[in-house]
Design a protein around this motif. Sequence first.
Motif, mmCIF file in Angstrom:
data_model
loop_
_atom_site.group_PDB
_atom_site.id
_atom_site.type_symbol
_atom_site.label_atom_id
_atom_site.label_comp_id
_atom_site.label_asym_id
_atom_site.label_seq_id
_atom_site.Cartn_x
_atom_site.Cartn_y
_atom_site.Cartn_z
ATOM 1 N N GLN B 506 -84.197 73.799 2.659
ATOM 2 C CA GLN B 506 -83.381 74.213 1.527
ATOM 3 C C GLN B 506 -81.943 73.926 1.862
ATOM 4 N N GLU B 507 -81.160 73.501 0.857
ATOM 5 C CA GLU B 507 -79.764 73.251 1.145
ATOM 6 C C GLU B 507 -78.873 73.870 0.091
ATOM 7 N N ARG B 508 -77.639 74.074 0.488
ATOM 8 C CA ARG B 508 -76.720 74.785 -0.379
ATOM 9 C C ARG B 508 -75.334 74.244 -0.114
ATOM 10 N N ALA B 518 -72.669 82.941 1.017
ATOM 11 C CA ALA B 518 -73.612 82.065 0.315
ATOM 12 C C ALA B 518 -74.972 82.276 0.937
ATOM 13 N N GLU B 519 -76.041 82.074 0.130
ATOM 14 C CA GLU B 519 -77.384 82.263 0.651
ATOM 15 C C GLU B 519 -78.125 80.941 0.678
ATOM 16 N N VAL B 520 -78.893 80.740 1.727
ATOM 17 C CA VAL B 520 -79.771 79.585 1.789
ATOM 18 C C VAL B 520 -81.055 80.043 2.463
ATOM 19 N N GLY B 521 -82.200 79.887 1.767
ATOM 20 C CA GLY B 521 -83.473 80.374 2.296
ATOM 21 C C GLY B 521 -83.338 81.854 2.649
ATOM 22 N N PRO B 522 -83.799 82.247 3.833
ATOM 23 C CA PRO B 522 -83.729 83.651 4.219
ATOM 24 C C PRO B 522 -82.367 84.030 4.809
ATOM 25 N N TRP B 523 -81.401 83.111 4.807
ATOM 26 C CA TRP B 523 -80.119 83.374 5.463
ATOM 27 C C TRP B 523 -79.045 83.762 4.463
ATOM 28 N N ARG B 524 -78.124 84.601 4.949
ATOM 29 C CA ARG B 524 -76.930 84.905 4.187
ATOM 30 C C ARG B 524 -75.755 84.636 5.115
ATOM 31 N N VAL B 525 -74.865 83.707 4.696
ATOM 32 C CA VAL B 525 -73.777 83.287 5.571
ATOM 33 C C VAL B 525 -72.454 83.713 4.953
ATOM 34 N N THR B 578 -80.749 78.582 16.060
ATOM 35 C CA THR B 578 -82.158 78.246 16.224
ATOM 36 C C THR B 578 -82.989 79.516 16.312
ATOM 37 N N ARG B 579 -84.014 79.603 15.492
ATOM 38 C CA ARG B 579 -85.015 80.652 15.583
ATOM 39 C C ARG B 579 -86.351 80.002 15.858
ATOM 40 N N TRP B 580 -87.355 80.785 16.181
ATOM 41 C CA TRP B 580 -88.659 80.185 16.443
ATOM 42 C C TRP B 580 -89.191 79.453 15.215
ATOM 43 N N ASN B 581 -88.786 79.899 14.026
ATOM 44 C CA ASN B 581 -89.367 79.308 12.814
ATOM 45 C C ASN B 581 -88.439 78.334 12.105
ATOM 46 N N GLY B 582 -87.388 77.903 12.757
ATOM 47 C CA GLY B 582 -86.539 76.905 12.126
ATOM 48 C C GLY B 582 -85.090 77.010 12.548
ATOM 49 N N GLN B 583 -84.253 76.221 11.865
ATOM 50 C CA GLN B 583 -82.846 76.190 12.213
ATOM 51 C C GLN B 583 -81.967 76.349 10.990
ATOM 52 N N LEU B 584 -80.894 77.119 11.175
ATOM 53 C CA LEU B 584 -79.832 77.147 10.173
ATOM 54 C C LEU B 584 -78.810 76.114 10.616
ATOM 55 N N TYR B 585 -78.345 75.298 9.669
ATOM 56 C CA TYR B 585 -77.455 74.186 9.991
ATOM 57 C C TYR B 585 -76.235 74.341 9.100
ATOM 58 N N ALA B 586 -75.073 74.533 9.694
ATOM 59 C CA ALA B 586 -73.878 74.782 8.893
ATOM 60 C C ALA B 586 -72.793 73.757 9.203
ATOM 61 N N VAL B 587 -72.139 73.266 8.138
ATOM 62 C CA VAL B 587 -71.063 72.293 8.284
ATOM 63 C C VAL B 587 -69.890 72.780 7.450
ATOM 64 N N ARG B 596 -60.242 78.086 -0.995
ATOM 65 C CA ARG B 596 -61.669 77.953 -0.718
ATOM 66 C C ARG B 596 -61.944 76.734 0.154
ATOM 67 N N TRP B 597 -63.069 76.809 0.856
ATOM 68 C CA TRP B 597 -63.474 75.711 1.729
ATOM 69 C C TRP B 597 -64.888 75.289 1.375
ATOM 70 N N GLN B 598 -65.115 73.993 1.460
ATOM 71 C CA GLN B 598 -66.473 73.485 1.267
ATOM 72 C C GLN B 598 -67.330 73.889 2.451
ATOM 73 N N VAL B 599 -68.459 74.505 2.174
ATOM 74 C CA VAL B 599 -69.392 74.863 3.240
ATOM 75 C C VAL B 599 -70.753 74.322 2.845
ATOM 76 N N ARG B 600 -71.356 73.563 3.765
ATOM 77 C CA ARG B 600 -72.707 73.056 3.498
ATOM 78 C C ARG B 600 -73.686 73.749 4.420
ATOM 79 N N LEU B 601 -74.759 74.275 3.851
ATOM 80 C CA LEU B 601 -75.742 75.016 4.640
ATOM 81 C C LEU B 601 -77.133 74.437 4.406
ATOM 82 N N TRP B 602 -77.910 74.374 5.466
ATOM 83 C CA TRP B 602 -79.315 73.982 5.336
ATOM 84 C C TRP B 602 -80.171 75.008 6.059
ATOM 85 N N TRP B 603 -81.325 75.308 5.516
ATOM 86 C CA TRP B 603 -82.343 76.045 6.264
ATOM 87 C C TRP B 603 -83.511 75.091 6.431
ATOM 88 N N LYS B 604 -83.823 74.789 7.679
ATOM 89 C CA LYS B 604 -84.843 73.792 7.966
ATOM 90 C C LYS B 604 -85.975 74.425 8.754
#
Lengths: 176, 651
Positions: B506-508, B518-525, B578-587, B596-604
């Motif tokens: 999932q990406e945001r 911002a939320e992406v998958g099970p994450w809140r950043v 990194t978690r056992w079930n995937g990675q949060l990737y933030a740029v 405001r700043w552009q933030v790109r998030l992925w839950w993989k």
Amino acid sequence: MTKSWRLWLPLAVFAAFLGFTAYQLQQPKDDTIASAMLGKPLPRFALRPAVDGLPGAAQTDFADGKPRLLNIWASWCLPCIAEAPQLKALQEQGVEIVGIAIRDRPEDVARFLAQHGNPYTRLGADDLSEVQFALGSSGVPETFVVDGNGVIRHQHIGDIRAGDVPKLLARLEEAR
Amino acid sequence: MIAELGLAALWLAAALAALQLAASVLSLRAGEGGETLGGVIRPTAILQGGVAALSFVLLMWLFIRTDLSVKLVAMNSHSAKPMIFKLAGTWGNHEGSMLLWVTVMALAGALIAAIERRLPEATMRATLGAQAFVGLGFYAFLLFSSNPFERLPRPVPEGMGLNPLLQDIGLAFHPPTLYFGYVGLSVAFSFAVGALLTRQVTPDFARAMRPWVLGAWVFLTIGITAGSYWAYYELGWGGWWFWDPVENASLMPWLAATALLHSASVLAARDALRAWTIMLGVIAFSMSMVGTFLVRSGILTSVHAFAVDPERGSFILALLAINIGGALALFGWRAGSIAEGERFALVSREGALVVNNVLLSAILGVVLLGTLYPLVTEAFDVRVSVGPPYFNPVSAIFALPMLAVMALGPLLRWRQDAVRRVRRPALLAAGLAVAGAVIAWLIAGPAGLLPTLGVALAVAVGIASLLPLRGRRLTRTPLPIWGMVLAHLGIAVSLLGMASESAWSQERLAALAPGESAEVGPWRVTLTKVVPVAGPNWTAIEGDMDARYQSGSPIPIAPQARSFWSPSQTTTESALVTRWNGQLYAVIGEAVGDGRWQVRLWWKPLVTLIWIGGLLIALGGVLALIGRVLGDLKRRSVLAKRLRWRGEQPV
């Protein structure tokens, strides 16, 4: 005997590879092929929208007195990602950009726009590259400057770098 | 002085290679009478390896001292650069990497000369001669068109830096790892040429060649895995494979080497597939050279920008023509006279391995075609770029059946087997595969056809990969079997990661002001603040964020957008959790205005399995290699004892 010629097949294939690459090495590297459509009116086309929420694109959108950019791109093309900030910058300068997405899927297009921003006012889907070929474009990304009469004035091949933005603005000014 | 010494060492190494080649040719001509001349070859090969290594060490020394009177150092280094990157600068450029190439080649030759005892003496001489012949071409390339030790007319006050993208610890060791793999395959090439010259393609030849291919293959596997991870976290695009020509250049030799490993196993165990194994030995190293040529000559455009020089391109092309053309001509001329090996039934271990070989070669063809296609169309003035829409489905057409065969192959017996004997494990694996896909849909939601098939096959291959251990005592299972099990399991693990990443990522993209989330998958950043930071040769904007997994405690992350000043360039430094079930990737991207700043998030989900699988594959290779080498040592000592028993001297 039937088998022995087969053993030479790999060599033959390799020789063909050598021929091609040797020929290619001799070719000057940066001769860009300009479209034969430069100075001519846009070909006729009417494309369905490439993504929900944006209208499609047609050549009738152009001849209303305002010069525009016509951007050929695709969500699967890496240089198009590099180009996205420059398109955004052009849009912020008040340039109207019509996009044509080549061989793309709506969900991929939507994802690309969500991720890299949407600089387009209209976005047509060219599933078989028909319009792309009619425009004389052979790759993605490419950008055409179209004047207010719907005539193609300039072709930019490859991604738009930061340094190209003022040049394109100047071309649009000329096309006014 | 050091630069001159390095150049002298390079010339000397080239001269030794010429001597090695001459001795090899003359001793083979002389046949039985060539003993004295033949005796020169091994010591010369060892000396050549030492002198070439000396030359490389001297170049490293120039980089460590940042000797700005040397052109290569001035162009590629900088006094303010951290020491580790000064060192990596040695091979982070065209000339240095080519010197590394010949050094590894010479060292490989030295290693064969020092430890290989299985090959018949004549094949051994021919092999070392072939190694010297290929080496000579690359020495000539270095000395006449890419001299790394060239001096500037006068020293410059400061160096021009190193591409900031390359200032990364992962990348510092990525190219040498790949080079060990590419060039290690030269051994297989020389073995193949040597065996063609002496017509001795035997199971013993395959056993002698196998450890060398395994070694090179392990390095390639690690190199590709590391390169993929590097591209993933450094380029900031969230992808892990781009089908870029440079990536393809590393994948093609790997595919060929994988096929070679399997066909060599058939030759070693059953004395079948003789000509095919030789062919693959030639192809594997040819792919290394073709890849290097495509990348270095600038003939294909790639995101990996290397210095483009058509003269060098022509030089490498000539080398390709001589080496590959020569080997293929020798193949056409001699392969017909190599007697056909043993025959076998279609349903047998050999049959499965042949299918695996054909499909691997088909994938290799698909990748090669896709990589070269732009080149071919360009000859007709049409410019295209071939991307994932071609590579993904077309390679999958061959990869999916290959994986299915891979699951069943190890369960089959050599020579002849019946399908009904493996019906039960096959049904078990298939049933679990369907169950796995269903469970994945239930947990993670629906996915496309390819990812679903990927998950199912990953489960099937994973289960089936463990089946060869069934009924064995684990402590007494030979290491090569463990190696095979682990490597096949690694493929399954990696495949699961790929399928999961492509189906359920999932990406945001959000524009956040400090304090916003911002939320992406099970994450809140949550973006807490944006601060400027500085490193030794860069400044950066750093986004300080708190990442929360569901209702867990906040984890601080800090992606950066870095600006290097020599040469001036910006890079993104992604932040990963990194978690056992995937990675949060933030740029973190650019300022959007109004604070405001552009933030790109992925839950993989499960993305890390891709590289864990890669490492498992490499580990499997290492185990198999250790097993083969130990087995060889044991065989040698038994042989020596038996000879002593008879009162003879071991040879």
